[in-house]
Write a protein that holds these residues in place. Structure first.
Motif, PDB file in Angstrom:
ATOM      1  N   LYS A   1      10.502  34.401  37.036  1.00 52.52           N
ATOM      2  CA  LYS A   1      11.737  34.147  37.796  1.00 52.52           C
ATOM      3  C   LYS A   1      12.772  33.503  36.883  1.00 52.52           C
ATOM      4  O   LYS A   1      13.964  33.679  37.047  1.00 52.52           O
ATOM      5  CB  LYS A   1      11.409  33.226  38.970  1.00 52.52           C
ATOM      6  CG  LYS A   1      12.575  32.844  39.824  1.00 52.52           C
ATOM      7  CD  LYS A   1      12.127  31.917  40.939  1.00 52.52           C
ATOM      8  CE  LYS A   1      13.310  31.380  41.696  1.00 52.52           C
ATOM      9  NZ  LYS A   1      12.911  30.435  42.718  1.00 52.52           N
ATOM     10  N   ASP A   2      12.267  32.746  35.888  1.00 53.06           N
ATOM     11  CA  ASP A   2      13.149  31.998  34.991  1.00 53.06           C
ATOM     12  C   ASP A   2      12.425  31.746  33.679  1.00 53.06           C
ATOM     13  O   ASP A   2      11.192  31.662  33.651  1.00 53.06           O
ATOM     14  CB  ASP A   2      13.522  30.658  35.649  1.00 53.06           C
ATOM     15  CG  ASP A   2      14.551  29.885  34.864  1.00 53.06           C
ATOM     16  OD1 ASP A   2      15.486  30.506  34.304  1.00 53.06           O
ATOM     17  OD2 ASP A   2      14.432  28.650  34.778  1.00 53.06           O
ATOM     18  N   VAL A   3      13.181  31.634  32.593  1.00 57.73           N
ATOM     19  CA  VAL A   3      12.627  31.269  31.293  1.00 57.73           C
ATOM     20  C   VAL A   3      13.554  30.236  30.653  1.00 57.73           C
ATOM     21  O   VAL A   3      14.781  30.338  30.755  1.00 57.73           O
ATOM     22  CB  VAL A   3      12.452  32.502  30.361  1.00 57.73           C
ATOM     23  CG1 VAL A   3      13.770  33.191  30.106  1.00 57.73           C
ATOM     24  CG2 VAL A   3      11.792  32.094  29.049  1.00 57.73           C
ATOM     25  N   LYS A   4      12.940  29.218  30.059  1.00 55.76           N
ATOM     26  CA  LYS A   4      13.694  28.178  29.349  1.00 55.76           C
ATOM     27  C   LYS A   4      13.050  27.960  27.992  1.00 55.76           C
ATOM     28  O   LYS A   4      11.827  28.055  27.849  1.00 55.76           O
ATOM     29  CB  LYS A   4      13.689  26.875  30.139  1.00 55.76           C
ATOM     30  CG  LYS A   4      14.469  26.970  31.426  1.00 55.76           C
ATOM     31  CD  LYS A   4      14.546  25.651  32.142  1.00 55.76           C
ATOM     32  CE  LYS A   4      15.460  25.846  33.328  1.00 55.76           C
ATOM     33  NZ  LYS A   4      15.073  25.282  34.519  1.00 55.76           N
ATOM     34  N   VAL A   5      13.883  27.643  27.014  1.00 52.42           N
ATOM     35  CA  VAL A   5      13.395  27.335  25.670  1.00 52.42           C
ATOM     36  C   VAL A   5      13.919  25.955  25.306  1.00 52.42           C
ATOM     37  O   VAL A   5      15.109  25.679  25.446  1.00 52.42           O
ATOM     38  CB  VAL A   5      13.884  28.365  24.631  1.00 52.42           C
ATOM     39  CG1 VAL A   5      13.322  28.048  23.257  1.00 52.42           C
ATOM     40  CG2 VAL A   5      13.519  29.776  25.043  1.00 52.42           C
ATOM     41  N   ALA A   6      13.031  25.085  24.846  1.00 52.48           N
ATOM     42  CA  ALA A   6      13.420  23.730  24.449  1.00 52.48           C
ATOM     43  C   ALA A   6      12.977  23.470  23.018  1.00 52.48           C
ATOM     44  O   ALA A   6      11.975  24.015  22.555  1.00 52.48           O
ATOM     45  CB  ALA A   6      12.784  22.709  25.385  1.00 52.48           C
TER      46      ALA A   6
END
Length: 168
Positions: free
Chosen positions: A17-22
């Motif tokens: 549903k969502d992807v984040k990169v930190a």
């Protein structure tokens, strides 16, 4: 893509549903087929995918997770990693079940894995190290050096099966 018979297990693709990169200048975009395409300057990064059980899905027993790394024309060396050679290293694989606390719901809880296999392990690397709980970036876990420019997969076996229902 995942086949129903891969490794003698019925696999179902879960659509993020969502992807984040930190932690780096890497960016990641969800693709229409459910894959995630990374771009940017190579560096250590933490990827977080949010995945919900499919709507209308009956309760499903989940015994493990498979992560597939796919080549792409836009990647240096055809990938599947961002390195010019196409290599990448996964130092830790974690799954949390649940959501932010809401009325009647528990906070996310980490799941424990007991085994791991990969289509290819780079020399002196072992996919089993990706589930050892060591968050050290120097942990030699799943690397694909020598297996670049073609699809690769890693399979992670849960300690205990979980029941996944719509809304999880």
């Amino acid at each position: 893509t995942l086949g129903d018979d891969r490794l003698g297990t019925q696999w179902r693709q879960l659509m993020p549903k969502d992807v984040k990169v930190a932690g780096s200048a890497i960016t990641a975009k969800l693709q229409p087929d459910g894959s995630v395409l990374g771009a940017g300057t190579i560096g250590n990064a933490d990827y977080t995918l949010t995945i919900e059980a499919p709507k209308g899905a009956a309760q499903t027993v989940v015994t493990g997770f498979m992560l597939e790394a796919l080549p792409h024309d836009s990647l240096a060396g055809f990938g599947p990693g961002l390195n010019p050679s196409g290599n990448f290293v996964v130092t830790e694989f974690q799954v949390e079940r649940g959501a932010a606390p809401k009325r009647g719901r528990q906070a996310a809880a980490g799941l424990k894995f007991t085994g791991a296999q990969a289509s290819h392990n780079q020399k002196d690397f072992d996919v089993k190290n990706a589930i050892n709980g060591n968050l050290d970036r120097n942990d030699k876990a799943w690397g694909i050096g020598g297996g670049e420019r073609r699809p690769q997969w890693a399979r992670f076996q849960l300690e205990k099966p979980i029941d996944l229902a719509e809304g999880d």
